[in-house]
Structure formats: C-alpha cells, structure tokens
Design an enzyme around this catalytic site. Structure first.
Site, mmCIF file in Angstrom:
data_model
loop_
_atom_site.group_PDB
_atom_site.id
_atom_site.type_symbol
_atom_site.label_atom_id
_atom_site.label_comp_id
_atom_site.label_asym_id
_atom_site.label_seq_id
_atom_site.Cartn_x
_atom_site.Cartn_y
_atom_site.Cartn_z
ATOM 1 N N CYS A 97 0.869 -1.182 0.000
ATOM 2 C CA CYS A 97 0.000 0.000 0.000
ATOM 3 C C CYS A 97 0.899 1.223 0.000
ATOM 4 O O CYS A 97 1.722 1.391 0.919
ATOM 5 C CB CYS A 97 -0.865 -0.028 1.260
ATOM 6 S SG CYS A 97 -1.888 1.433 1.502
ATOM 7 N N CYS A 155 -1.204 3.907 -6.499
ATOM 8 C CA CYS A 155 -2.040 3.269 -5.471
ATOM 9 C C CYS A 155 -2.222 1.848 -5.962
ATOM 10 O O CYS A 155 -2.492 1.623 -7.151
ATOM 11 C CB CYS A 155 -3.386 3.979 -5.360
ATOM 12 S SG CYS A 155 -4.641 3.044 -4.439
HETATM 13 N N1 DGL Z 1 -4.023 0.694 -2.005
HETATM 14 C C1 DGL Z 1 -3.598 1.774 -1.211
HETATM 15 C C2 DGL Z 1 -2.426 2.512 -1.801
HETATM 16 O O1 DGL Z 1 -1.626 1.913 -2.491
HETATM 17 C C3 DGL Z 1 -4.585 2.683 -0.562
HETATM 18 C C4 DGL Z 1 -5.969 2.782 -1.063
HETATM 19 C C5 DGL Z 1 -6.852 3.367 -0.002
HETATM 20 O O2 DGL Z 1 -7.183 2.625 0.903
HETATM 21 O O3 DGL Z 1 -7.125 4.578 -0.048
HETATM 22 O O4 DGL Z 1 -2.235 3.676 -1.580
#
Ligand code: DGL
Length: 259
Positions: free
Chosen positions: A76, A186
């Site tokens: 993430c 993301c």
């Molecule tokens: N998948 C996450 C990222 O790479 C965050 C997405 C979220 O929960 O806002 O930033």
C-alpha cells in the site's frame, strides 16, 4: 534459522489493492508462502488522517510479526508513506519492504515526458512524495492526480460497470491525448489500468511498483538469508478485517484477475 527461512511473508493493504502486488510477489518468489491481509473494513486509507493510517498499519504489521511473519510487505503506497519508517525502527531484525509510486522507472523511460501520478490524497500530500519527485522526476513534467473515492469504488468489484468509467473520466479525462505516461501510485489502480487507458487514448505507458517491490523483497530475503529453502510451490492465504465468505471470495477473484 532454517525454520525461520521457511516461515511466511506477511503482506497487507487497506483492501484488495495489495493483491496486485501479491501477484508480482508470487511471480518473483514462487516458493515463498504469503499471508495476505486486507483491511477492507477500514478502507480507504487514502482519505484518513496520518495518525489513523499509522495506527491501522502498525496494528496489522505487529500482528503479522507476532504470528511469525519472517518479513513484511506493505502493499500500500499510503501505508508505506506513513508507517514504513516507524515499523522499520521498531523491528530492525525483520525485513520490511514498502511500495512507492514508480516515478523512477517512468522518468527513465520518458525523459522530458509528461507523467501523471495517480494516487491517494494522503500519498500525494506527504513530504515523501515531494522528495520522490525531486529525486527521480528528472526533466519530466510530473502532474499529481489525487483520486479520492477510486480505491473505495474498486473495493466493491464490478470493474466493468459504467459508473467506474465515468469516475475515471472525471479524474483524467482532461489529459486525454496530452500525456506520455501514468504512474499507478495506489495498489488498487492496476486493476483498472485498461479503463484508464481507454480514457487517455493510445500510446500512454503505465508504470506500477509491483515488480520493483517483488525484486526488493527478493534482495532483502537474500541478504538476510531468509529465502525459502523448499521444493514445493509456495502457498497463498487470504484474510480480511471484513471476515465474510463473500469478501474472501472477492479477494480470490482479484488474485486471478489479469491486472
Ligand atoms: N491501495 C492503497 C495505496 O496503495 C490505498 C488505497 C486506499 O485505501 O485509499 O495507496
């Protein structure tokens, strides 16, 4: 040490996004066992305060480590920006690998190009992002595109629905025909790469940090002498803070999607 070497790698994200990274990890390290945890009950992280993201991320990583994870992958971008340094200083003996927007390969591939960085609001407002642009942006025209709501929408699944296409049009429609590359900053966004490409038009190149993160994990496990020493293929286990059969089935479905 032998026993630790054959332990699992803990991987987490706010939800399904980290599964795009997990796929790269399995491709790079097919003999490792991975335990994936998606915090779908608290997604999206990208619209929370930094204190909330820190709390949630550290809670998950601490639990995975106490369950015996030999290494952690923060799959993430948002959680990496907020929590990686804290976790690394708390656990100097555990390799902790994070993901960040893949601006470095994008700027190398497209010198002087115009590059969109699509990411969450938290990722884009932190100093870590500005430092990334200063260090690796080179001569590129780097345009930050926060996409509030997009990760949460991807969490629902149904990625071919018209509302999702409209949402993407809203974020990047103004750049159609006017960009050379897109950094998917993301981990949820690789699942809608084709939808984004449809809006932006032909010839746009896409970059995400999944493969780089997987190579980084390999390097860290190798340095720590923690690569699994077994013949059988690795196993992948899924868990979620939304602990329902439907949610776990959704995770399995995302894992089998062509991102
Ligand atoms: N998948 C996450 C990222 O790479 C965050 C997405 C979220 O929960 O806002 O930033």
């Amino acid at each position: 040490m032998g026993e630790r070497r054959n332990g699992f790698v803990g991987v987490f994200d706010s939800g399904v996004g980290g599964i795009s990274v997990l796929r790269s990890l399995v491709a790079e390290l097919p003999h490792e066992d991975f335990h994936f945890f998606g915090d779908s009950a608290h997604a999206p992280y990208g619209e929370k305060t930094e204190a909330q993201v820190l709390d949630l991320s550290c809670g998950i990583a601490e639990r995975l480590i106490s369950e015996g994870a030999k290494a952690i992958v923060i799959a993430c971008n948002t959680a990496t920006s907020v929590a990686a340094a804290t976790l690394r200083s708390a656990h100097p003996d555990v390799p902790i690998v994070g993901i960040e927007p893949a601006l470095k390969p994008a700027a190398r591939a497209l010198p002087n190009g115009r590059v969109l960085v699509m990411a969450t609001e938290v990722t884009l407002r932190l100093e870590k992002y500005r430092e990334l642009v200063r260090t690796w942006g080179g001569e590129c025209d780097v345009v930050a595109v926060p996409c509030p709501g997009l990760a949460a929408r991807i969490e629902w699944g149904d990625l071919d629905a018209p509302d999702l296409a409209e949402m993407i049009e809203g974020y990047v429609g103004a750049y159609a025909g006017k960009v050379d590359g897109v950094v998917l900053g993301c981990t949820h966004y690789p699942f809608v790469r084709r939808r984004i490409a449809e809006v932006l038009g032909e010839g746009v190149r896409f970059f995400d940090g999944g493969a780089g993160t997987a190579r980084q994990l390999r390097a860290r496990l190798t340095d720590a002498d923690l690569l699994a020493g077994r013949e059988r293929p690795g196993r992948v286990e899924f868990a979620s803070s939304l602990d329902t059969p439907e949610e776990l089935a959704l995770y399995e479905r995302f894992f089998s999607l062509q991102a």
